[in-house]
Design an enzyme around this catalytic site. Structure first.
Site, PDB file in Angstrom:
ATOM      1  N   ASP A   1      33.050  43.907  41.433  1.00  6.60           N
ATOM      2  CA  ASP A   1      34.339  44.269  41.132  1.00  6.60           C
ATOM      3  C   ASP A   1      33.972  45.616  41.801  1.00  6.60           C
ATOM      4  O   ASP A   1      34.132  46.511  40.640  1.00  6.60           O
ATOM      5  CB  ASP A   1      34.886  43.280  40.021  1.00  6.60           C
ATOM      6  CG  ASP A   1      35.281  42.425  40.179  1.00  6.60           C
ATOM      7  OD1 ASP A   1      36.358  42.163  40.746  1.00  6.60           O
ATOM      8  OD2 ASP A   1      35.267  41.616  38.943  1.00  6.60           O
TER       9      ASP A   1
ATOM     10  N   LYS B   1      31.184  36.155  44.218  1.00  4.42           N
ATOM     11  CA  LYS B   1      32.456  36.338  44.435  1.00  4.42           C
ATOM     12  C   LYS B   1      33.053  38.670  44.795  1.00  4.42           C
ATOM     13  O   LYS B   1      33.090  39.302  44.001  1.00  4.42           O
ATOM     14  CB  LYS B   1      33.475  36.249  42.975  1.00  4.42           C
ATOM     15  CG  LYS B   1      34.570  36.512  43.046  1.00  4.42           C
ATOM     16  CD  LYS B   1      35.611  35.634  41.922  1.00  4.42           C
ATOM     17  CE  LYS B   1      35.583  36.534  40.848  1.00  4.42           C
ATOM     18  NZ  LYS B   1      37.194  37.541  40.764  1.00  4.42           N
TER      19      LYS B   1
ATOM     20  N   ASP C   1      38.412  36.109  46.684  1.00  2.00           N
ATOM     21  CA  ASP C   1      39.254  35.766  45.032  1.00  2.00           C
ATOM     22  C   ASP C   1      40.495  36.684  45.870  1.00  2.00           C
ATOM     23  O   ASP C   1      41.032  38.124  45.234  1.00  2.00           O
ATOM     24  CB  ASP C   1      38.850  36.325  44.045  1.00  2.00           C
ATOM     25  CG  ASP C   1      39.393  35.595  42.954  1.00  2.00           C
ATOM     26  OD1 ASP C   1      40.679  34.911  43.109  1.00  2.00           O
ATOM     27  OD2 ASP C   1      38.756  35.724  41.984  1.00  2.00           O
TER      28      ASP C   1
ATOM     29  N   LYS D   1      43.139  35.407  45.354  1.00  5.57           N
ATOM     30  CA  LYS D   1      45.175  34.643  45.557  1.00  5.57           C
ATOM     31  C   LYS D   1      46.014  35.044  45.944  1.00  5.57           C
ATOM     32  O   LYS D   1      47.248  35.485  45.438  1.00  5.57           O
ATOM     33  CB  LYS D   1      45.556  35.450  43.769  1.00  5.57           C
ATOM     34  CG  LYS D   1      44.371  35.085  42.514  1.00  5.57           C
ATOM     35  CD  LYS D   1      44.487  36.072  41.846  1.00  5.57           C
ATOM     36  CE  LYS D   1      43.052  35.390  40.565  1.00  5.57           C
ATOM     37  NZ  LYS D   1      42.356  36.111  40.605  1.00  5.57           N
ATOM     38  N   LEU D   2      46.124  33.842  46.978  1.00  2.23           N
ATOM     39  CA  LEU D   2      47.676  34.120  48.361  1.00  2.23           C
ATOM     40  C   LEU D   2      48.264  33.710  47.632  1.00  2.23           C
ATOM     41  O   LEU D   2      48.463  32.275  47.403  1.00  2.23           O
ATOM     42  CB  LEU D   2      46.917  33.892  49.333  1.00  2.23           C
ATOM     43  CG  LEU D   2      45.794  34.217  50.527  1.00  2.23           C
ATOM     44  CD1 LEU D   2      45.034  33.386  51.201  1.00  2.23           C
ATOM     45  CD2 LEU D   2      46.125  36.059  50.251  1.00  2.23           C
ATOM     46  N   HIS D   3      49.863  34.107  48.337  1.00  2.00           N
ATOM     47  CA  HIS D   3      50.846  32.849  47.676  1.00  2.00           C
ATOM     48  C   HIS D   3      52.191  33.918  48.901  1.00  2.00           C
ATOM     49  O   HIS D   3      52.251  34.614  48.043  1.00  2.00           O
ATOM     50  CB  HIS D   3      51.330  33.427  46.038  1.00  2.00           C
ATOM     51  CG  HIS D   3      52.442  32.332  45.412  1.00  2.00           C
ATOM     52  ND1 HIS D   3      52.679  33.104  44.088  1.00  2.00           N
ATOM     53  CD2 HIS D   3      53.383  32.369  45.994  1.00  2.00           C
ATOM     54  CE1 HIS D   3      53.752  32.186  43.902  1.00  2.00           C
ATOM     55  NE2 HIS D   3      54.272  31.264  45.363  1.00  2.00           N
ATOM     56  N   ASP D   4      52.362  33.276  49.337  1.00  2.00           N
ATOM     57  CA  ASP D   4      53.471  33.577  50.391  1.00  2.00           C
ATOM     58  C   ASP D   4      54.106  32.000  50.788  1.00  2.00           C
ATOM     59  O   ASP D   4      54.048  31.073  50.676  1.00  2.00           O
ATOM     60  CB  ASP D   4      53.130  34.669  51.217  1.00  2.00           C
ATOM     61  CG  ASP D   4      54.065  35.722  51.573  1.00  2.00           C
ATOM     62  OD1 ASP D   4      55.015  35.381  52.323  1.00  2.00           O
ATOM     63  OD2 ASP D   4      53.793  36.770  51.634  1.00  2.00           O
TER      64      ASP D   4
ATOM     65  N   THR E   1      52.954  32.326  56.803  1.00  2.00           N
ATOM     66  CA  THR E   1      52.259  33.047  56.108  1.00  2.00           C
ATOM     67  C   THR E   1      50.868  32.742  55.990  1.00  2.00           C
ATOM     68  O   THR E   1      49.643  33.788  56.711  1.00  2.00           O
ATOM     69  CB  THR E   1      53.065  34.751  55.463  1.00  2.00           C
ATOM     70  OG1 THR E   1      54.800  34.549  56.346  1.00  2.00           O
ATOM     71  CG2 THR E   1      52.391  35.685  55.396  1.00  2.00           C
TER      72      THR E   1
ATOM     73  N   THR F   1      45.565  33.861  33.500  1.00  2.00           N
ATOM     74  CA  THR F   1      45.237  34.152  32.385  1.00  2.00           C
ATOM     75  C   THR F   1      45.489  34.750  31.418  1.00  2.00           C
ATOM     76  O   THR F   1      45.587  34.542  30.392  1.00  2.00           O
ATOM     77  CB  THR F   1      43.785  33.783  31.761  1.00  2.00           C
ATOM     78  OG1 THR F   1      42.432  34.470  32.588  1.00  2.00           O
ATOM     79  CG2 THR F   1      43.216  32.691  32.446  1.00  2.00           C
TER      80      THR F   1
ATOM     81  N   ARG G   1      30.687  35.089  28.738  1.00  2.00           N
ATOM     82  CA  ARG G   1      30.381  36.202  28.215  1.00  2.00           C
ATOM     83  C   ARG G   1      29.397  34.961  27.415  1.00  2.00           C
ATOM     84  O   ARG G   1      28.804  34.198  26.514  1.00  2.00           O
ATOM     85  CB  ARG G   1      30.862  36.330  27.105  1.00  2.00           C
ATOM     86  CG  ARG G   1      32.303  37.704  28.345  1.00  2.00           C
ATOM     87  CD  ARG G   1      31.571  38.587  28.223  1.00  2.00           C
ATOM     88  NE  ARG G   1      32.826  39.655  29.404  1.00  2.00           N
ATOM     89  CZ  ARG G   1      32.920  39.749  30.390  1.00  2.00           C
ATOM     90  NH1 ARG G   1      32.268  38.673  30.873  1.00  2.00           N
ATOM     91  NH2 ARG G   1      33.512  40.346  30.884  1.00  2.00           N
TER      92      ARG G   1
ATOM     93  N   GLN H   1      38.319  40.558  28.865  1.00  2.00           N
ATOM     94  CA  GLN H   1      38.711  39.659  28.655  1.00  2.00           C
ATOM     95  C   GLN H   1      38.790  39.029  27.150  1.00  2.00           C
ATOM     96  O   GLN H   1      38.458  39.471  25.759  1.00  2.00           O
ATOM     97  CB  GLN H   1      37.249  38.704  28.614  1.00  2.00           C
ATOM     98  CG  GLN H   1      36.958  39.139  30.402  1.00  2.00           C
ATOM     99  CD  GLN H   1      38.092  37.948  31.408  1.00  2.00           C
ATOM    100  OE1 GLN H   1      39.081  37.615  31.057  1.00  2.00           O
ATOM    101  NE2 GLN H   1      37.595  37.599  32.514  1.00  2.00           N
TER     102      GLN H   1
ATOM    103  N   ARG I   1      30.623  41.359  34.945  1.00  2.00           N
ATOM    104  CA  ARG I   1      30.281  42.582  34.074  1.00  2.00           C
ATOM    105  C   ARG I   1      29.108  41.938  32.913  1.00  2.00           C
ATOM    106  O   ARG I   1      27.877  43.956  33.270  1.00  2.00           O
ATOM    107  CB  ARG I   1      31.309  43.970  33.494  1.00  2.00           C
ATOM    108  CG  ARG I   1      32.379  44.117  34.102  1.00  2.00           C
ATOM    109  CD  ARG I   1      33.694  44.425  33.297  1.00  2.00           C
ATOM    110  NE  ARG I   1      34.388  42.990  33.132  1.00  2.00           N
ATOM    111  CZ  ARG I   1      35.374  43.394  32.689  1.00  2.00           C
ATOM    112  NH1 ARG I   1      35.794  44.641  32.557  1.00  2.00           N
ATOM    113  NH2 ARG I   1      35.830  42.283  32.529  1.00  2.00           N
TER     114      ARG I   1
HETATM  115  O1  C5P Z   1      33.839  40.831  34.672  1.00  2.00           O
HETATM  116  P1  C5P Z   1      33.885  39.918  34.040  1.00  2.00           P
HETATM  117  O2  C5P Z   1      32.667  38.568  33.714  1.00  2.00           O
HETATM  118  O3  C5P Z   1      35.567  40.064  33.017  1.00  2.00           O
HETATM  119  O4  C5P Z   1      34.506  39.388  35.490  1.00  2.00           O
HETATM  120  C1  C5P Z   1      35.430  38.233  36.217  1.00  2.00           C
HETATM  121  C2  C5P Z   1      36.060  37.741  37.045  1.00  2.00           C
HETATM  122  O5  C5P Z   1      36.677  37.006  37.792  1.00  2.00           O
HETATM  123  C3  C5P Z   1      36.252  39.107  37.728  1.00  2.00           C
HETATM  124  O6  C5P Z   1      36.581  39.032  38.815  1.00  2.00           O
HETATM  125  C4  C5P Z   1      38.178  38.817  36.886  1.00  2.00           C
HETATM  126  O7  C5P Z   1      39.216  39.011  38.006  1.00  2.00           O
HETATM  127  C5  C5P Z   1      37.903  37.128  37.625  1.00  2.00           C
HETATM  128  N1  C5P Z   1      39.044  36.069  37.167  1.00  2.00           N
HETATM  129  C6  C5P Z   1      38.956  36.481  35.511  1.00  2.00           C
HETATM  130  N2  C5P Z   1      39.691  35.272  35.641  1.00  2.00           N
HETATM  131  C7  C5P Z   1      40.769  34.610  35.576  1.00  2.00           C
HETATM  132  C8  C5P Z   1      40.695  34.458  37.025  1.00  2.00           C
HETATM  133  C9  C5P Z   1      39.703  35.239  37.380  1.00  2.00           C
HETATM  134  O8  C5P Z   1      38.504  36.759  34.613  1.00  2.00           O
HETATM  135  N3  C5P Z   1      41.727  34.014  35.245  1.00  2.00           N
END
Ligand code: C5P
Length: 230
Positions: free
Chosen positions: A10, A32, A56, A58-61, A65, A119, A180, A189, A210
């Site tokens: 990220d 990712k 990632d 997350k397309l929506h249209d 398109t 989420t 985690r 999170q 992270r």
């Molecule tokens: O750093 P971390 O492990 O929290 O990163 C999780 C990745 O997954 C981030 O890129 C976040 O945008 C993505 N993500 C998420 N929860 C979701 C969908 C995607 O944390 N429901």
């Protein structure tokens, strides 16, 4: 066996993303890249990576398109691409058709992952959006529709993965972020799960950001997480 570990890079900085990608290359099945990276670097940025990319967006249209966007992205095809299930079956079919049509000769078609309910949305917020009945029921409804319309899999939280695996069997990809390892910082999170629990519940892949990219040694952190699940 291919690695089930997806490492989320990220950042908007191409150099930083390439540096992390190099460090985790022996351990990650996919890297990712998200909207932040794509807005800054576009398809040319994606093409810099040698390992399979999970894009990632997350397309929506509307279907036309989405069809054009998927065709454009598939010039340098990501291995995995996210679309919102709530775009409906016609949008999902358009995405699937475009991914099939645009896949260059000899390359594997981009696999489409449907995002059901973000989420970040609580049951109360969903009700404000006109969806009474809670997130769990909505996730199941959208997942069923998305798989019928041609999605190859779903992005879901660790808390839904067992339900979705039970409902849809072994075929769909179930990709789980919010991972985690025991004892690591949760940061923003809220609904987290350990790598071992997510895989045992039926995930095909886990997404970790992270805990790897911010570790003192990202390669060691990635190796340790892969070790926990293989
Ligand atoms: O750093 P971390 O492990 O929290 O990163 C999780 C990745 O997954 C981030 O890129 C976040 O945008 C993505 N993500 C998420 N929860 C979701 C969908 C995607 O944390 N429901």
């Amino acid at each position: 066996m291919p690695s089930p570990l997806i490492v989320a890079l990220d950042t908007a900085a191409l150099d930083q993303a390439l540096h992390w990608a190099g460090l985790v290359a022996p351990y990650a099945g996919f890297i990712k890249l998200g909207l932040e990276f794509f807005c800054a670097n576009g398809p040319a940025g994606i093409a810099q990576f040698t390992q399979p990319v999970f894009l990632d967006l997350k397309l929506h249209d509307i279907p036309t398109t989405i069809s054009g966007a998927v065709r454009a992205i598939c010039a340098a095809p990501p291995a995995l691409l996210t679309v919102h299930a709530s775009g409906g079956p016609h949008m999902l079919e358009a995405a699937r058709n475009a991914a099939e049509a645009a896949c260059p000769e000899g390359r594997m078609r981009t696999r489409l992952l449907a995002v059901t309910v973000l989420t970040s949305l609580s049951d109360a917020t969903l009700a404000e959006c006109g969806v009474p009945g809670g997130a769990t029921a909505q996730v199941l409804r959208l997942a069923q529709m998305a798989l019928n319309a041609g999605a190859d899999g779903l992005v879901c939280s660790g808390h839904e993965v067992a339900m979705l695996r039970d409902a849809f069997g072994p075929a769909p990809l179930l990709v789980v972020p919010g991972i985690r390892p025991q004892g690591s910082a949760t940061a923003d999170q809220a609904r987290v799960m350990t790598p071992q629990h997510a895989m045992a519940a039926g995930a095909s892949h886990i997404v970790v950001g992270r805990p790897i990219t911010q570790a003192p040694d990202p390669a060691v952190a990635a190796a340790e997480i892969l070790d926990m699940v293989t």
